[in-house]
Design an enzyme around this catalytic site. Structure first.
Site, PDB file in Angstrom:
ATOM      1  N   GLU A 262       6.160  -6.348 -24.293  1.00  0.00           N
ATOM      2  CA  GLU A 262       5.481  -5.214 -24.952  1.00  0.00           C
ATOM      3  C   GLU A 262       5.941  -3.874 -24.388  1.00  0.00           C
ATOM      4  O   GLU A 262       5.892  -2.858 -25.075  1.00  0.00           O
ATOM      5  CB  GLU A 262       3.962  -5.322 -24.767  1.00  0.00           C
ATOM      6  CG  GLU A 262       3.313  -6.180 -25.820  1.00  0.00           C
ATOM      7  CD  GLU A 262       1.786  -6.126 -25.788  1.00  0.00           C
ATOM      8  OE1 GLU A 262       1.194  -5.281 -25.107  1.00  0.00           O
ATOM      9  OE2 GLU A 262       1.192  -6.976 -26.451  1.00  0.00           O
ATOM     10  N   HIS A 283      13.922 -30.634 -17.340  1.00  0.00           N
ATOM     11  CA  HIS A 283      13.942 -31.814 -18.207  1.00  0.00           C
ATOM     12  C   HIS A 283      13.574 -31.442 -19.627  1.00  0.00           C
ATOM     13  O   HIS A 283      13.127 -32.291 -20.391  1.00  0.00           O
ATOM     14  CB  HIS A 283      13.009 -32.879 -17.625  1.00  0.00           C
ATOM     15  CG  HIS A 283      13.349 -33.195 -16.208  1.00  0.00           C
ATOM     16  ND1 HIS A 283      14.330 -34.115 -15.863  1.00  0.00           N
ATOM     17  CD2 HIS A 283      12.911 -32.643 -15.045  1.00  0.00           C
ATOM     18  CE1 HIS A 283      14.445 -34.139 -14.533  1.00  0.00           C
ATOM     19  NE2 HIS A 283      13.601 -33.252 -14.022  1.00  0.00           N
ATOM     20  N   LYS A 397      -2.687  -4.965 -35.562  1.00  0.00           N
ATOM     21  CA  LYS A 397      -4.142  -4.804 -35.452  1.00  0.00           C
ATOM     22  C   LYS A 397      -4.701  -4.124 -36.691  1.00  0.00           C
ATOM     23  O   LYS A 397      -5.733  -4.513 -37.222  1.00  0.00           O
ATOM     24  CB  LYS A 397      -4.491  -3.966 -34.209  1.00  0.00           C
ATOM     25  CG  LYS A 397      -4.350  -4.717 -32.888  1.00  0.00           C
ATOM     26  CD  LYS A 397      -4.910  -3.861 -31.746  1.00  0.00           C
ATOM     27  CE  LYS A 397      -4.808  -4.576 -30.412  1.00  0.00           C
ATOM     28  NZ  LYS A 397      -5.425  -3.865 -29.303  1.00  0.00           N
TER      29      LYS A 397
HETATM   30  O1  PA5 Z   1      -1.043  -3.980 -23.451  1.00  0.00           O
HETATM   31  C1  PA5 Z   1      -1.793  -3.736 -24.371  1.00  0.00           C
HETATM   32  O2  PA5 Z   1      -2.319  -2.614 -24.490  1.00  0.00           O
HETATM   33  C2  PA5 Z   1      -2.195  -4.774 -25.399  1.00  0.00           C
HETATM   34  O3  PA5 Z   1      -1.447  -5.903 -25.369  1.00  0.00           O
HETATM   35  C3  PA5 Z   1      -3.654  -5.116 -25.188  1.00  0.00           C
HETATM   36  O4  PA5 Z   1      -3.834  -5.686 -23.910  1.00  0.00           O
HETATM   37  C4  PA5 Z   1      -4.197  -6.087 -26.229  1.00  0.00           C
HETATM   38  O5  PA5 Z   1      -3.777  -5.750 -27.517  1.00  0.00           O
HETATM   39  C5  PA5 Z   1      -5.720  -6.079 -26.181  1.00  0.00           C
HETATM   40  O6  PA5 Z   1      -6.182  -4.772 -26.412  1.00  0.00           O
HETATM   41  P1  PA5 Z   1      -7.589  -4.277 -25.951  1.00  0.00           P
HETATM   42  O7  PA5 Z   1      -7.669  -4.395 -24.471  1.00  0.00           O
HETATM   43  O8  PA5 Z   1      -7.668  -2.876 -26.427  1.00  0.00           O
HETATM   44  O9  PA5 Z   1      -8.607  -5.159 -26.613  1.00  0.00           O
END
Ligand code: PA5
Length: 430
Positions: A262, A283, A397
């Site tokens: 990400e 394996h 989202k």
């Molecule tokens: O790194 C990030 O911001 C995202 O991957 C969030 O962790 C994930 O989408 C969950 O979001 P939130 O903590 O706002 O519920």
């Protein structure tokens, strides 16, 4: 290379100094919030703790738990565990959520609901289900069981905390979801399970000061990893294989995969993180690693000391050819398997990085967390990619909100349906 990496680390230090958005994780090891430890004690009074969250609000929790707690923690007796059973409701999968409901007494359970945005659909959906089961068990006010960890001001979770007066912590506004494990998002559940969260923070803090003192690429492991990732990506090796030789680091790999993917998957750049566990994946995936496309950089992670379990002499003559194992340890064998696999890859001219950790304990886990956050951030900043945003995630989202009927997201729903209609469907029904 040295120039762009220096630029990355200078940007990091400057952003941290200015307390810019995204850079807040840099100071988390040195600033545990007030009430953290007393809230951990409160959680430890319950029979079960359920962490409700997804992505950065769950992967770090699972990572700490599987690195430092007994692999069958929940199956131990209360006395052996010392703390409550621990469950994570991350996916919005009715099977997983129902299974947790089957295992808990809602009234004897603490629910830690973590969401940086306070509105992620999967987290909110699971939260509603657990709230309903709590109410169905006769609990009139959820404040005695629910704790929220969310933004200081925004989102439904913050409003819920204000309405019900339940316990709450902030995800600092400068800390992104996947960098939040050393905030209450990750620390509360870890402490509830008896993890030494002070040591976790001390390890992270020690790594921070060690990395902050390093200059230049040589002798700086973070720069070596960042430089290798960039170099090999440019050579067409756009996959980084994260291969710990420790079953306890299985979930660490998943935490790393989110962090790396990400943070760096931006502007057409990115190296795909691939999880492989030694020796299990020897394996499973090793054939591809050694003789498939030369598109991967391998990162081995090996604890240099670990508990060992000695192999006894074979007591049946039919097993005599196993006598070479006699008196040796399973752990020593795992170490040698790491060496063998790395050597086999090198023989095929595949690039390998080898990272040793002295031992897998809270201190060194904290150090590793900080190390990988640092490498990831520097790599992104060196390449002019913002390692702290996730527009691709936000798009998904918004489509979900729209398709689920959330007001204000109608055009997202229409757009999602339009794009979906262009997908080639294949039917594999029997
Ligand atoms: O790194 C990030 O911001 C995202 O991957 C969030 O962790 C994930 O989408 C969950 O979001 P939130 O903590 O706002 O519920």
């Amino acid at each position: 290379m040295e120039g762009i990496l220096n630029r990355g680390s200078e940007r990091l230090l400057e952003g941290a100094r200015n307390k810019d958005v995204g850079f807040g994780w840099f100071d988390l090891p040195d600033s545990p919030p007030e009430r953290l430890f007393e809230t951990v004690e409160w959680l430890r009074g319950f029979d079960s703790v359920v962490q409700i969250g997804i992505g950065g609000s769950a992967l770090g929790n699972r990572m700490i738990s599987s690195a430092l707690c007994h692999p069958f923690y929940n199956e131990l007796t209360r006395k052996e565990r010392g703390g409550p059973r621990f469950y994570i409701a991350d996916n919005a999968d009715p099977e997983g959520t129902s299974a947790i409901l089957d295992m808990i007494d809602p009234t004897r359970t603490a629910y830690v609901v973590a969401s940086k945005s306070g509105s992620t659909a999967e987290t909110m959906a699971n939260f509603l289900v657990f709230l309903d089961s709590l109410a169905g068990s006769g609990v009139k006010s959820p404040g005695g069981n629910v704790l929220v960890v969310t933004d200081k001001e925004k989102g439904s979770l913050r409003s819920f905390a204000e309405e019900t007066g339940c316990r709450s912590f902030q995800v600092p506004s400068t800390v992104g979801g996947r960098y939040s494990v050393l905030s209450p998002v990750g620390l509360l559940s870890a402490g509830a399970q008896g993890v030494d969260i002070n040591s976790l923070l001390l390890g992270a803090s020690a790594m921070k000061s060690s990395l902050s003192k390093k200059k230049g690429i040589s002798g700086d492991p973070a720069m070596v990893m960042a430089a290798s990732a960039i170099h090999h990506f440019r050579k067409g090796r756009n996959i980084i294989t994260f291969m710990p030789y420790s079953g306890n680091l299985d979930s660490f790999s998943e935490w790393f995969c989110q962090l790396w993917a990400e943070s760096l998957g931006k502007n057409g750049w990115g190296s795909t993180p691939l999880k492989a566990i030694g020796a299990t994946d020897q394996h499973s995936q090793l054939q591809l690693f050694a003789e498939g496309p030369d598109d991967k950089l391998f990162l081995f992670i090996v604890p240099t000391s670990r508990r060992d379990l000695l192999m006894p002499a074979p007591s049946w003559s039919s097993l005599d050819d196993l006598s070479y194992l006699e008196g040796k340890g399973l752990g020593s064998m795992l170490d040698l398997e790491a060496l063998s696999t790395a050597a086999a890859l090198v023989k095929k001219c595949r690039p390998v990085l080898w990272l040793e950790i002295p031992v897998l304990d809270a201190f060194h886990l904290g150090a590793m967390v900080f190390f990988f956050e640092y490498v990831t951030a520097v790599t992104g900043l060196a390449l002019d990619a913002d390692p702290f945003d996730q527009p691709g995630v936000e798009q998904g989202k918004r489509y979900t909100y729209g398709l689920m009927g959330r007001s204000g997201f109608e055009s997202d729903a229409a757009e999602a349906r339009e794009h979906f209609s262009s997908i080639l469907g294949i039917s594999a029904c029997l």
